[in-house]
Scaffold this active site. Sequence first.
Site, PDB file in Angstrom:
ATOM      1  N   HIS A  68       0.853  -1.098   0.099  1.00  0.00           N
ATOM      2  CA  HIS A  68       0.042   0.088  -0.140  1.00  0.00           C
ATOM      3  C   HIS A  68       0.989   1.410  -0.035  1.00  0.00           C
ATOM      4  O   HIS A  68       2.026   1.142   0.452  1.00  0.00           O
ATOM      5  CB  HIS A  68      -0.841   0.005   1.151  1.00  0.00           C
ATOM      6  CG  HIS A  68      -1.987  -0.940   1.168  1.00  0.00           C
ATOM      7  ND1 HIS A  68      -2.835  -1.028   1.965  1.00  0.00           N
ATOM      8  CD2 HIS A  68      -2.067  -1.929   0.502  1.00  0.00           C
ATOM      9  CE1 HIS A  68      -3.963  -1.882   1.834  1.00  0.00           C
ATOM     10  NE2 HIS A  68      -3.436  -2.768   0.855  1.00  0.00           N
ATOM     11  N   GLU A 121       1.189   4.006   1.810  1.00  0.00           N
ATOM     12  CA  GLU A 121       1.515   4.336   3.144  1.00  0.00           C
ATOM     13  C   GLU A 121       2.739   3.178   3.671  1.00  0.00           C
ATOM     14  O   GLU A 121       3.764   3.764   4.068  1.00  0.00           O
ATOM     15  CB  GLU A 121       0.809   4.213   4.074  1.00  0.00           C
ATOM     16  CG  GLU A 121      -0.626   5.101   4.160  1.00  0.00           C
ATOM     17  CD  GLU A 121      -1.729   4.415   3.372  1.00  0.00           C
ATOM     18  OE1 GLU A 121      -1.601   3.546   2.532  1.00  0.00           O
ATOM     19  OE2 GLU A 121      -2.763   4.805   3.523  1.00  0.00           O
ATOM     20  N   CYS A 167      -5.819   2.157   5.873  1.00  0.00           N
ATOM     21  CA  CYS A 167      -6.475   0.975   6.007  1.00  0.00           C
ATOM     22  C   CYS A 167      -5.870   0.366   7.268  1.00  0.00           C
ATOM     23  O   CYS A 167      -4.934   0.724   7.836  1.00  0.00           O
ATOM     24  CB  CYS A 167      -6.092  -0.134   4.919  1.00  0.00           C
ATOM     25  SG  CYS A 167      -4.593  -0.946   5.092  1.00  0.00           S
ATOM     26  N   CYS A 176      -2.141  -0.381   7.275  1.00  0.00           N
ATOM     27  CA  CYS A 176      -1.362   0.811   7.219  1.00  0.00           C
ATOM     28  C   CYS A 176      -1.231   1.621   8.439  1.00  0.00           C
ATOM     29  O   CYS A 176      -0.374   2.191   8.994  1.00  0.00           O
ATOM     30  CB  CYS A 176      -1.609   1.655   6.040  1.00  0.00           C
ATOM     31  SG  CYS A 176      -1.541   0.798   4.677  1.00  0.00           S
TER      32      CYS A 176
HETATM   33 ZN   LIG Z   1      -3.152   0.128   3.719  1.00  0.00          ZN
END
Ligand SMILES: [Zn+2]
Length: 157
Positions: free
Chosen positions: A51, A53, A81, A84
């Site tokens: 992801h 991040e 999310c 993260c």
């Molecule tokens: Zn994430």
Amino acid sequence: MNKYMKIADELARDNLKTSAGGPFGAVIVKDGEIVGKGSNHVLKNNDPTAHAEIMAIRDACKNLNTFDLTGCVIYTSCYPCPMCLSAIIWANIKEVYYGNTKEDAKNIGFRDDFIYEYFDKLISGCDNETLRLMPVGREETIVAFNEFMVKEDKKMY
Ligand SMILES: [Zn+2]
């Protein structure tokens, strides 16, 4: 727009021109300087954890040569999310600025909301449909923990 969020947003938009992953971007800032950048690379890297991040945290840690991002803040084009958020906490980042909401992510087909709902259920009771969590072998796995407790040269993080 905030100049750091603008860059996070540009990373998200740039991702639309590739097939690297979803429209997500993030930058990490320390003392007004960008120390890490990332965009979603789940598809390109065949990595469900890639992801924006997480990619930005990895980039910042590499650039600063540390696992500890104390004093850094993160700008992400979408509310992080749960994975993260946890990674951000592990990295000792204390401030998160986000653009789109988790509901916005849900509306374009991402499962953030679903995972948050799972955690709500996990905290309030049990959800065996999403994920089964079962204890096994603790009498063996606890040995490494016990040895860690008495390890003299351990480094905490
Ligand atoms: Zn994430």
